[in-house]
Design an enzyme around this catalytic site. Structure first.
Site, short mmCIF file in Angstrom:
data_model
loop_
_atom_site.label_atom_id
_atom_site.label_comp_id
_atom_site.label_asym_id
_atom_site.label_seq_id
_atom_site.Cartn_x
_atom_site.Cartn_y
_atom_site.Cartn_z
N ARG A 35 2.90 -1.55 9.13
CA ARG A 35 3.03 -1.77 7.51
C ARG A 35 1.69 -1.03 7.02
O ARG A 35 0.94 -0.79 7.70
CB ARG A 35 2.86 -3.11 7.27
CG ARG A 35 4.00 -4.22 7.93
CD ARG A 35 3.87 -5.70 7.64
NE ARG A 35 3.54 -5.98 6.13
CZ ARG A 35 2.93 -7.21 5.89
NH1 ARG A 35 2.79 -8.22 7.01
NH2 ARG A 35 2.88 -7.66 4.67
N HIS A 36 1.77 -0.96 5.64
CA HIS A 36 0.54 -0.32 5.04
C HIS A 36 -0.46 -1.31 5.21
O HIS A 36 -0.62 -2.62 5.46
CB HIS A 36 0.98 -0.31 3.32
CG HIS A 36 1.55 -1.75 2.81
ND1 HIS A 36 0.43 -2.83 2.61
CD2 HIS A 36 2.74 -2.09 2.57
CE1 HIS A 36 1.42 -3.73 2.15
NE2 HIS A 36 2.46 -3.37 2.16
N ASN A 82 -1.61 -8.52 -1.30
CA ASN A 82 -1.50 -9.37 -0.23
C ASN A 82 -2.70 -10.38 -0.17
O ASN A 82 -2.57 -11.58 0.08
CB ASN A 82 -1.65 -8.33 0.94
CG ASN A 82 -0.35 -7.59 1.44
OD1 ASN A 82 -0.64 -6.40 2.01
ND2 ASN A 82 0.54 -7.92 1.03
N ARG A 141 0.66 1.76 -1.92
CA ARG A 141 -0.21 1.12 -0.65
C ARG A 141 0.21 2.04 0.61
O ARG A 141 -0.48 2.17 1.48
CB ARG A 141 0.18 -0.29 -0.61
CG ARG A 141 1.44 -0.77 -0.60
CD ARG A 141 1.43 -2.35 -0.91
NE ARG A 141 2.81 -2.78 -0.76
CZ ARG A 141 3.81 -3.08 -1.84
NH1 ARG A 141 3.39 -2.50 -3.14
NH2 ARG A 141 4.52 -3.70 -1.76
N GLU A 185 9.69 -1.29 -0.52
CA GLU A 185 9.83 -2.69 -0.34
C GLU A 185 11.05 -3.28 -1.05
O GLU A 185 11.57 -2.94 -2.07
CB GLU A 185 8.58 -3.45 -0.62
CG GLU A 185 8.57 -4.90 -0.34
CD GLU A 185 8.93 -5.31 1.20
OE1 GLU A 185 9.70 -4.61 1.68
OE2 GLU A 185 8.11 -6.11 1.84
O1 LIG Z 1 11.20 -11.23 2.75
P1 LIG Z 1 9.61 -11.77 2.96
O2 LIG Z 1 9.31 -12.66 3.88
O3 LIG Z 1 9.39 -12.65 1.63
O4 LIG Z 1 8.76 -10.71 2.91
C1 LIG Z 1 8.87 -9.60 2.12
C2 LIG Z 1 7.59 -9.53 1.08
O5 LIG Z 1 6.35 -8.99 2.04
C3 LIG Z 1 5.47 -8.48 0.98
C4 LIG Z 1 3.98 -9.09 1.14
O6 LIG Z 1 4.35 -10.36 1.01
O7 LIG Z 1 5.57 -7.04 1.25
P2 LIG Z 1 4.26 -5.88 1.34
O8 LIG Z 1 3.23 -6.28 2.43
O9 LIG Z 1 4.96 -4.62 1.37
O10 LIG Z 1 3.56 -6.31 0.01
C5 LIG Z 1 5.93 -8.56 -0.25
O11 LIG Z 1 5.94 -7.63 -1.23
C6 LIG Z 1 7.61 -8.65 -0.01
O12 LIG Z 1 8.26 -9.23 -0.99
#
Ligand SMILES: O=P(O)(O)OC[C@H]1O[C@@](CO)(OP(=O)(O)O)[C@@H](O)[C@@H]1O
Length: 488
Positions: free
Chosen positions: A269-270, A276, A320, A340
């Site tokens: 992951r970034h 976050n 990121r 994402e």
């Molecule tokens: O499907 P879930 O468990 O919600 O995980 C996805 C989520 O993870 C996240 C962090 O909560 O990703 P990211 O770290 O790339 O920002 C959210 O942006 C994204 O909606």
């Protein structure tokens, strides 16, 4: 951000129902936006074609030519795309009666051996035909040497009688090094040689290959009426004949991209982002200061794991990931497909805010996270569909490091590890952790390296309201490596 949310809310709120999109075998080939409308596969042309087609992929080739590896990979790929597939390994049927035969059992002048081998093939094909009676069961792989024209004709006739299409896939390879490494890696761990001295097992296996060589017939012009794909020297040359429909060509396209040279894929992951830290999802935030620290230590972490191996870095188009990859001294490529999961109207909200503003959606997502599509956004199923070209490119490539996002990483991981749709969206993927995946003959090997840089946890457990935001210490482990393995 707030404006966007309001606009969407106005349009959708009165009649809005949580979007739960159930599996449909043809989904992987439909544009995501049409998936919901064409809920019944009969509702569009492509769906009808997929539903009506049943295919038996018949492996052909001498022992130790990577047939089982190819068969396993095809099944895992199709299952990942929600196409129900199953491998029928004739060796497993033969082992039920003759667990540990020596090479002479495979001599065609050994009448008893011949009979038992034919019976095993008969049992596998019969089971396969039974399996095809279930509507959603679409693609079977018949994993055996199928080394003579007579045997192949017999399989074709059995399948024709049941309206099952056949594609013969031959792996033809004369590269001694590759055969030898296959003999050692695969066959010395095969149940046929369990408990046997590896040297003796390798010798016996070489003799077995000789028995097959006496009768082996490669696919040629005499079989021009068959649909086939002949993969020569691990894909350096591919001959295809009479590929008929869309699903067949998809399988063949995948096969053409496969290579079985040793390599690894690293995924991370970034680094921790500003979002976050605040618990907001989605967005395009910058890295936090700890995220930047992770970016600084990542080159060393990669070096520790990959040594001097050449690699290419893939990132998403979001800031990121590019910021995380910035100090890596390798060629870099950014892919929109690695962005994402799009959280639509919920973009920029925290999980607690989503629960408050969209309680029904929040619940529906927990109930079926893989199929739930955010209003104006995506589901995990949608992400898998858009990742398909990435997987294809990954299969063609050698060492790749992917810096991406929580949901995307889960989907890529599920492809390599064969994780179920139920489990994969709930997999815990800590920030500041580098995962190394190494595809092996029957499994993918996994190693995790944790950087000694604290980060919040963004993991929300099913049924819980908010993410456990730790102090930055708990989610990090400066421990070196955790290893695991799964069936491939
Ligand atoms: O499907 P879930 O468990 O919600 O995980 C996805 C989520 O993870 C996240 C962090 O909560 O990703 P990211 O770290 O790339 O920002 C959210 O942006 C994204 O909606």
């Amino acid at each position: 951000m707030a404006e966007k949310i309001e606009q969407f809310s106005n349009i959708h709120e009165p009649q809005h129902k949580p979007q739960l999109l159930k599996a449909s075998p043809g989904d992987f080939m439909r544009p995501a936006s049409r998936t919901r409308a064409s809920h019944s596969p009969q509702a569009n042309g492509i769906g009808v074609q997929v539903e009506d087609t049943k295919i038996c992929v018949v492996m052909v080739g001498l022992p130790a030519r990577g047939k089982s590896l190819i068969a396993q990979k095809v099944v895992r790929y199709l299952e990942w795309l929600s196409i129900t597939a199953k491998c029928f390994n004739v060796g497993n049927y033969r082992r039920a009666g003759t667990p540990q035969p020596n090479a002479s059992f495979f001599d065609t002048s050994n009448k008893e051996g011949e009979q038992l081998r034919k019976a095993a093939a008969e049992a596998a094909v019969t089971d396969m035909c039974k399996w095809f009676k279930t509507t959603d069961n679409l693609i079977a792989i018949l994993d055996a040497t199928n080394s003579t024209k007579t045997r192949r004709r017999w399989i074709k006739e059995r399948c024709d009688a049941e309206n099952i299409e056949t594609i013969f896939v031959e792996s033809k390879c004369d590269d001694e090094d590759l055969i030898m490494s296959n003999i050692l890696e695969v066959k010395t761990t095969s149940p046929d040689y369990k408990g046997m001295d590896p040297e003796e097992a390798a010798r016996d296996f070489r003799n077995r290959i000789k028995m097959y060589e006496k009768v082996y017939e490669t696919l040629d012009e005499d079989e021009a009426d068959l649909t086939y794909c002949k993969i020569i020297d691990v894909g350096s040359k591919v001959i295809i004949n009479r590929i008929q429909d869309y699903l067949q060509s998809r399988v063949v396209y995948y096969l053409m991209n496969l290579h079985i040279k040793p390599r690894s894929i690293w995924i991370s992951r970034h680094g921790e982002s500003e979002f976050n830290l605040s618990g907001q999802i989605g967005g395009d935030a910058n890295l936090s200061s700890r995220g930047q620290m992770y970016a600084k230590v990542l080159p060393d972490l990669v070096k520790q794991s990959a040594g001097d191996a050449p690699l290419t870095v893939w990132t998403s188009t979001l800031k990121r990931t590019a910021q995380t990859a910035r100090w890596l001294p390798y060629e870099k490529l950014s892919w929109k497909a690695l962005d994402e999961l799009d959280s639509g109207v919920c973009d920029g909200l925290t999980y607690a805010e989503i629960e408050q503003q969209y309680p029904e959606d929040f619940k529906a997502r927990d109930e079926d996270k893989y199929n739930y599509r955010y209003l104006g956004g995506e589901s995990y199923r949608d992400v898998v569909i858009r990742l398909e070209p990435i997987i294809m490119e990954l299969e063609r490539s050698e060492n790749i490091l992917i810096v991406t996002h929580q949901a995307v990483l889960r989907c890529i991981y599920a492809y390599f590890m064969g994780s179920s749709q139920k489990k994969s969206p709930w997999m815990e993927v800590p920030l500041h952790c580098l995962i190394k995946l190494t595809p092996r003959a029957y499994s993918t090997q996994e190693e995790r390296l944790h950087a000694d840089v604290p980060a919040v946890s963004t993991f929300r457990e099913k049924g819980s309201a908010a993410v456990h935001q730790d102090s930055g210490e708990a989610s990090t482990r400066p421990s070196p490596v955790i290893s695991g393995q799964t069936k491939g």
